[in-house]
Design a protein around this motif. Structure first.
Motif, mmCIF file in Angstrom:
data_model
loop_
_atom_site.group_PDB
_atom_site.id
_atom_site.type_symbol
_atom_site.label_atom_id
_atom_site.label_comp_id
_atom_site.label_asym_id
_atom_site.label_seq_id
_atom_site.Cartn_x
_atom_site.Cartn_y
_atom_site.Cartn_z
ATOM 1 N N SER A 194 -31.040 15.611 25.223
ATOM 2 C CA SER A 194 -30.454 14.293 24.994
ATOM 3 C C SER A 194 -29.218 14.448 24.115
ATOM 4 C CB SER A 194 -31.479 13.381 24.314
ATOM 5 O OG SER A 194 -30.904 12.132 24.024
ATOM 6 N N PRO A 223 -28.058 10.126 21.206
ATOM 7 C CA PRO A 223 -29.196 9.538 20.503
ATOM 8 C C PRO A 223 -29.043 8.034 20.276
ATOM 9 C CG PRO A 223 -28.005 11.081 19.078
ATOM 10 C CD PRO A 223 -27.419 11.196 20.445
ATOM 11 N N ALA A 250 -28.811 20.467 21.096
ATOM 12 C CA ALA A 250 -29.928 19.770 20.448
ATOM 13 C C ALA A 250 -29.728 19.719 18.932
ATOM 14 C CB ALA A 250 -31.244 20.440 20.808
ATOM 15 N N GLN A 309 -31.778 16.601 17.858
ATOM 16 C CA GLN A 309 -32.940 16.478 18.743
ATOM 17 C C GLN A 309 -34.029 17.452 18.305
ATOM 18 O OE1 GLN A 309 -33.048 14.014 21.275
ATOM 19 N NE2 GLN A 309 -31.318 13.472 19.961
#
Length: 135
Positions: free
Chosen positions: A43, A46, A108, A113
């Motif tokens: 992802s 966010p 990440a 993440q």
């Protein structure tokens, strides 16, 4: 090729069904709805993460995609959803998929993440995992 509205409704209904199982999830290309099956997903927006604590519907997915369409239009972005088997919560997000675990772990870290998803093993890899040396 772009999807027709009828195709999108059918796809969203199918994706909502994918999220009903204890470990359900999906990652698709936003313009074709093709399922992503290789690489590492992370992802990268966010600010667009959405958590749903009830059963997800096709309308929920349509609304989410409509809300984040600008992010999904960026190069290399994909639409993902997964169900946390421990809490039952559904997570929707805008991700990137890369063939490199090292790049996925770096992304990440950059986007704060906890893990990346490995399509080959079907498992999450914690960001605390060692970053492999570049080949």
């Amino acid at each position: 090729m772009t999807m027709s509205m009828i195709d999108c409704v059918r796809t969203f209904a199918s994706l909502a069904d994918c999220l009903s199982g204890p470990c359900g999830g999906f990652t698709i290309a936003p313009t074709t709805c093709a399922t992503i099956t290789t690489g590492y997903a992370v992802s990268v927006h966010p600010e667009h993460e959405k958590i749903i604590t009830r059963r997800v519907t096709a309308l929920d997915l349509h609304h989410y995609v409509s809300t984040v369409r600008d992010a999904l239009a960026l190069p290399g972005r994909v639409f993902g959803g997964w169900r946390d088997p421990d809490t039952g919560s559904i997570y929707l997000d805008v991700s990137m998929v890369t063939p490199s675990l090292a790049e996925a772990l770096e992304l990440a870290l950059r986007y704060d993440q906890l893990a990346v998803y490995d399509f080959a093993t079907g498992e999450s890899i914690p960001v605390t995992a060692p970053v492999p040396a570049a080949a």
